[in-house]
Design an enzyme around this catalytic site. Structure first.
Site, PDB file in Angstrom:
ATOM      1  N   GLU A 150      77.092 -58.769  15.489  1.00 45.73           N
ATOM      2  CA  GLU A 150      76.812 -57.446  16.060  1.00 45.73           C
ATOM      3  C   GLU A 150      75.389 -57.350  16.615  1.00 45.73           C
ATOM      4  O   GLU A 150      75.177 -56.739  17.663  1.00 45.73           O
ATOM      5  CB  GLU A 150      77.033 -56.371  14.990  1.00 45.73           C
ATOM      6  CG  GLU A 150      78.505 -56.222  14.629  1.00 45.73           C
ATOM      7  CD  GLU A 150      78.768 -55.206  13.530  1.00 45.73           C
ATOM      8  OE1 GLU A 150      79.946 -54.898  13.290  1.00 45.73           O
ATOM      9  OE2 GLU A 150      77.799 -54.721  12.894  1.00 45.73           O
ATOM     10  N   LYS A 170      76.160 -42.870  15.371  1.00 47.26           N
ATOM     11  CA  LYS A 170      77.255 -42.607  16.305  1.00 47.26           C
ATOM     12  C   LYS A 170      77.034 -41.279  17.052  1.00 47.26           C
ATOM     13  O   LYS A 170      76.151 -40.487  16.670  1.00 47.26           O
ATOM     14  CB  LYS A 170      78.578 -42.580  15.526  1.00 47.26           C
ATOM     15  CG  LYS A 170      78.972 -43.940  14.917  1.00 47.26           C
ATOM     16  CD  LYS A 170      80.219 -43.767  14.058  1.00 47.26           C
ATOM     17  CE  LYS A 170      80.738 -45.075  13.507  1.00 47.26           C
ATOM     18  NZ  LYS A 170      81.910 -44.859  12.623  1.00 47.26           N
ATOM     19  N   TYR A 228      84.299 -53.250  18.213  1.00 56.20           N
ATOM     20  CA  TYR A 228      85.356 -52.989  17.220  1.00 56.20           C
ATOM     21  C   TYR A 228      86.530 -53.952  17.388  1.00 56.20           C
ATOM     22  O   TYR A 228      87.679 -53.551  17.225  1.00 56.20           O
ATOM     23  CB  TYR A 228      85.827 -51.538  17.338  1.00 56.20           C
ATOM     24  CG  TYR A 228      84.907 -50.535  16.660  1.00 56.20           C
ATOM     25  CD1 TYR A 228      84.553 -50.682  15.310  1.00 56.20           C
ATOM     26  CD2 TYR A 228      84.419 -49.431  17.351  1.00 56.20           C
ATOM     27  CE1 TYR A 228      83.720 -49.759  14.689  1.00 56.20           C
ATOM     28  CE2 TYR A 228      83.580 -48.498  16.721  1.00 56.20           C
ATOM     29  CZ  TYR A 228      83.247 -48.667  15.390  1.00 56.20           C
ATOM     30  OH  TYR A 228      82.432 -47.749  14.762  1.00 56.20           O
ATOM     31  N   HIS A 233      77.623 -46.439  11.900  1.00 54.31           N
ATOM     32  CA  HIS A 233      78.247 -47.754  11.722  1.00 54.31           C
ATOM     33  C   HIS A 233      77.221 -48.638  11.026  1.00 54.31           C
ATOM     34  O   HIS A 233      76.035 -48.572  11.347  1.00 54.31           O
ATOM     35  CB  HIS A 233      78.614 -48.391  13.067  1.00 54.31           C
ATOM     36  CG  HIS A 233      78.957 -49.839  12.910  1.00 54.31           C
ATOM     37  ND1 HIS A 233      80.193 -50.262  12.478  1.00 54.31           N
ATOM     38  CD2 HIS A 233      78.203 -50.960  13.056  1.00 54.31           C
ATOM     39  CE1 HIS A 233      80.193 -51.579  12.382  1.00 54.31           C
ATOM     40  NE2 HIS A 233      78.996 -52.033  12.732  1.00 54.31           N
ATOM     41  N   ASN A 282      81.942 -40.168  10.968  1.00 57.54           N
ATOM     42  CA  ASN A 282      81.166 -40.422   9.753  1.00 57.54           C
ATOM     43  C   ASN A 282      79.734 -40.869  10.045  1.00 57.54           C
ATOM     44  O   ASN A 282      79.114 -41.535   9.240  1.00 57.54           O
ATOM     45  CB  ASN A 282      81.904 -41.435   8.870  1.00 57.54           C
ATOM     46  CG  ASN A 282      82.282 -42.686   9.643  1.00 57.54           C
ATOM     47  OD1 ASN A 282      81.843 -42.872  10.772  1.00 57.54           O
ATOM     48  ND2 ASN A 282      83.080 -43.540   9.035  1.00 57.54           N
TER      49      ASN A 282
HETATM   50  O1  CDP Z   1      82.655 -48.024   9.536  1.00 58.70           O
HETATM   51  P1  CDP Z   1      83.242 -48.764   8.355  1.00 58.70           P
HETATM   52  O2  CDP Z   1      82.916 -50.244   8.353  1.00 58.70           O
HETATM   53  O3  CDP Z   1      82.891 -48.097   7.060  1.00 58.70           O
HETATM   54  O4  CDP Z   1      84.845 -48.618   8.455  1.00 58.70           O
HETATM   55  P2  CDP Z   1      85.929 -49.484   9.276  1.00 58.70           P
HETATM   56  O5  CDP Z   1      87.121 -49.628   8.388  1.00 58.70           O
HETATM   57  O6  CDP Z   1      85.327 -50.737   9.810  1.00 58.70           O
HETATM   58  O7  CDP Z   1      86.344 -48.538  10.470  1.00 58.70           O
HETATM   59  C1  CDP Z   1      85.510 -48.384  11.603  1.00 58.70           C
HETATM   60  C2  CDP Z   1      85.439 -46.929  11.982  1.00 58.70           C
HETATM   61  O8  CDP Z   1      86.700 -46.519  12.460  1.00 58.70           O
HETATM   62  C3  CDP Z   1      85.133 -45.957  10.829  1.00 58.70           C
HETATM   63  O9  CDP Z   1      83.762 -45.859  10.544  1.00 58.70           O
HETATM   64  C4  CDP Z   1      85.704 -44.656  11.379  1.00 58.70           C
HETATM   65  O10 CDP Z   1      84.806 -44.022  12.258  1.00 58.70           O
HETATM   66  C5  CDP Z   1      86.908 -45.151  12.187  1.00 58.70           C
HETATM   67  N1  CDP Z   1      88.199 -45.001  11.462  1.00 58.70           N
HETATM   68  C6  CDP Z   1      89.064 -43.964  11.814  1.00 58.70           C
HETATM   69  O11 CDP Z   1      88.741 -43.196  12.722  1.00 58.70           O
HETATM   70  N2  CDP Z   1      90.271 -43.798  11.164  1.00 58.70           N
HETATM   71  C7  CDP Z   1      90.635 -44.636  10.178  1.00 58.70           C
HETATM   72  N3  CDP Z   1      91.804 -44.457   9.568  1.00 58.70           N
HETATM   73  C8  CDP Z   1      89.778 -45.689   9.808  1.00 58.70           C
HETATM   74  C9  CDP Z   1      88.551 -45.846  10.467  1.00 58.70           C
HETATM   75 MG    MG Z   2      83.545 -51.799   9.593  1.00 63.54          MG
END
Ligand code: CDP
Ligand code: MG
Length: 159
Positions: free
Chosen positions: A137, A10, A50, A126, A123
């Site tokens: 994807e 990212k 997303y 992705h 973080n």
């Molecule tokens: O990336 P990952 O699959 O681990 O998590 P996700 O639940 O699919 O969420 C996608 C991305 O959204 C996360 O990697 C974070 O960067 C962001 N996110 C956020 O900014 N705030 C949250 N409460 C949850 C997710």
């Molecule tokens: Mg995810």
């Protein structure tokens, strides 16, 4: 036997100069990189990538973050690639991600903090969550001609 997964470095990972260190984490255990490119996406593309999160409260902050700079998109292939990559990447929240994972080693904040600051959870990575998501994807980010068929030394000399 092998499967594929999509990984994105990212904008925070690119801007922090962590591309090399992150790619090393994928190459070291022998995952095979079959596609890689740098892309700067816009809001429309973010909504496609997303789609499961578009209606959620954090999406606005996430979109602002994900279009804020270029991304390095990578496709890897390996045994249980999706699960292996998630293990290497660690928990979504850097605060909970274990040391030794990419998110645990290079970030430390938690969701309470980012919510309060109206920021996305930065973080670094992705990674596709399951095989169906990985297929969708990879089709979204890469054309067939951008994915390469070759043999690594693991395939030629190790297995
Ligand atoms: O990336 P990952 O699959 O681990 O998590 P996700 O639940 O699919 O969420 C996608 C991305 O959204 C996360 O990697 C974070 O960067 C962001 N996110 C956020 O900014 N705030 C949250 N409460 C949850 C997710
Ligand atoms: Mg995810």
């Amino acid at each position: 036997m092998t499967t594929r997964s999509l990984i994105l470095i990212k904008p925070d990972g690119v801007k922090r100069g962590l591309i090399g260190k992150i790619v090393e984490r994928l190459e070291r255990p022998g995952l095979k990189i079959i596609g890689m490119k740098m892309v700067w996406i816009d809001e429309d593309f973010s909504k496609k990538h997303y789609k499961e999160h578009v209606e959620k409260e954090f999406y606005k902050n996430l979109e602002k973050f994900i279009v804020s700079g270029p991304i390095v998109a990578i496709v890897v292939e390996g045994v249980e690639a999706v699960e292996n990559v998630r293990k290497i990447v660690g928990d979504t929240e850097p605060y909970k991600a274990l040391p030794g994972t990419i998110r645990g080693d290079f970030a430390h904040h938690h969701v309470e903090f980012t919510n309060r600051e109206k920021k996305a959870v930065m973080n670094l990575i992705h990674a596709s969550a399951n095989k169906k998501e990985a297929e969708e994807e990879i089709n979204l980010w890469f054309s067939e001609s951008e994915l390469h068929d070759y043999s690594t030394v693991h395939e030629d000399h190790v297995f």
